[in-house]
Motif scaffolding. Sequence first.
Motif, PDB file in Angstrom:
ATOM      1  N   ARG A 219      39.710  48.308  16.845  1.00  0.00           N
ATOM      2  CA  ARG A 219      40.197  49.684  17.023  1.00  0.00           C
ATOM      3  C   ARG A 219      40.733  50.241  15.711  1.00  0.00           C
ATOM      4  O   ARG A 219      40.471  51.401  15.361  1.00  0.00           O
ATOM      5  N   ALA A 220      41.483  49.421  14.969  1.00  0.00           N
ATOM      6  CA  ALA A 220      42.011  49.882  13.683  1.00  0.00           C
ATOM      7  C   ALA A 220      40.891  50.156  12.691  1.00  0.00           C
ATOM      8  O   ALA A 220      40.992  51.080  11.868  1.00  0.00           O
ATOM      9  N   LEU A 221      39.814  49.372  12.759  1.00  0.00           N
ATOM     10  CA  LEU A 221      38.702  49.566  11.843  1.00  0.00           C
ATOM     11  C   LEU A 221      38.053  50.929  12.020  1.00  0.00           C
ATOM     12  O   LEU A 221      37.563  51.525  11.063  1.00  0.00           O
ATOM     13  N   GLY A 222      38.044  51.452  13.244  1.00  0.00           N
ATOM     14  CA  GLY A 222      37.419  52.738  13.492  1.00  0.00           C
ATOM     15  C   GLY A 222      38.341  53.928  13.383  1.00  0.00           C
ATOM     16  O   GLY A 222      37.915  55.057  13.666  1.00  0.00           O
ATOM     17  N   GLU A 223      39.590  53.723  12.987  1.00  0.00           N
ATOM     18  CA  GLU A 223      40.542  54.827  12.896  1.00  0.00           C
ATOM     19  C   GLU A 223      40.304  55.657  11.627  1.00  0.00           C
ATOM     20  O   GLU A 223      39.995  55.119  10.565  1.00  0.00           O
ATOM     21  N   THR A 224      40.487  56.950  11.787  1.00  0.00           N
ATOM     22  CA  THR A 224      40.318  57.876  10.664  1.00  0.00           C
ATOM     23  C   THR A 224      41.572  58.689  10.393  1.00  0.00           C
ATOM     24  O   THR A 224      41.986  58.843   9.240  1.00  0.00           O
ATOM     25  N   ALA A 225      42.186  59.213  11.458  1.00  0.00           N
ATOM     26  CA  ALA A 225      43.309  60.153  11.305  1.00  0.00           C
ATOM     27  C   ALA A 225      44.465  59.587  10.488  1.00  0.00           C
ATOM     28  O   ALA A 225      44.940  60.254   9.552  1.00  0.00           O
ATOM     29  N   PRO A 226      44.975  58.364  10.777  1.00  0.00           N
ATOM     30  CA  PRO A 226      46.111  57.892   9.974  1.00  0.00           C
ATOM     31  C   PRO A 226      45.757  57.659   8.515  1.00  0.00           C
ATOM     32  O   PRO A 226      46.610  57.833   7.640  1.00  0.00           O
ATOM     33  N   LEU A 227      44.502  57.299   8.235  1.00  0.00           N
ATOM     34  CA  LEU A 227      44.104  57.051   6.853  1.00  0.00           C
ATOM     35  C   LEU A 227      43.906  58.364   6.093  1.00  0.00           C
ATOM     36  O   LEU A 227      44.110  58.422   4.877  1.00  0.00           O
ATOM     37  N   LEU A 228      43.497  59.400   6.799  1.00  0.00           N
ATOM     38  CA  LEU A 228      43.416  60.711   6.154  1.00  0.00           C
ATOM     39  C   LEU A 228      44.793  61.203   5.733  1.00  0.00           C
ATOM     40  O   LEU A 228      44.945  61.861   4.696  1.00  0.00           O
TER      41      LEU A 228
END
Length: 298
Positions: A219-228
């Motif tokens: 799940r963390a691998l597919g996250e975008t919003a927090p990394l943006l």
Amino acid sequence: MSSRAASRWTDGSMGKRVAKRYAAERRFRLFGLAAVGLSLAFLAFLLITMLMKGIGGLSLEFLSNSDATEAANAGVWGALKGSLLTILVTMAIAFPIGVLSALYLEEFAPRNRWTDLIEVSINNLAAVPSIIFGLLGLAVFLNFMHLPRSAPLVGGLTLALMTMPVIVIAGRNAIKSVPPSIRDAALGVGASKMQVVFHHVLPLALPGILTGTIIGMARALGETAPLLMIGMRAFIATPPRGITDPSSVLPVQIFLWSDEVDRAFVEKTSAAIIVLLIFMLLMNGLAIYLRNKFERRW
């Protein structure tokens, strides 16, 4: 009373009730099969669509090059390496803290209002939108601690905060599934509480803990919003050499390419999605393998 009971079994009413039960069971099986088929159909549609659009973009150059302004030279190696480094940082922080927290809450913590409050808080944190963790990472790790921007270190710390509640919940459920007789038997032969927990309970709960952990990592691998939110959307043409170098990650790279005006990036976007899906399928396959390898039946 016996004659009445006999009549209920011999007349047609009982047969109708049994037939209704079997019919309800058949309907439930059909609904379950339809749900599984619908899920597989959506997955097959996604895979087929992405393969049709992106199979032509998969090549050795695509896998070995980093981001570029021209679609012909763009690749995913920089983003893939950034994802690997970010997930390693996330795993190194979230897994030990999450497992130890689950062990303490389940085996050592007293049952009172404070532990109940902690449990409710952990469950609430697991449901918090991921962008909130991105804002937290921006405020704490960048603005307060002044860590390097766009680095896998900051991305891993932010994703660790997001993944830790999931690991704690999965760890507690796995620890609860260990039979109390295991603990009683170990205590009966003179083992201490720490020996019971780390020599008996933790090895038996490890398959469930690893499965929940790897699913959380996927799940963390597919996250975008927090990394943006922490700045990992910058154009970076060189792969990171360490966890403090600026980098991007696969989901953010896909997001940036999908916003490009050049139509040539459509094929690159689909090819990057295929790489991300393969990466996630490998992680889920690893979870199944570890669960089967360490699982013990009693």
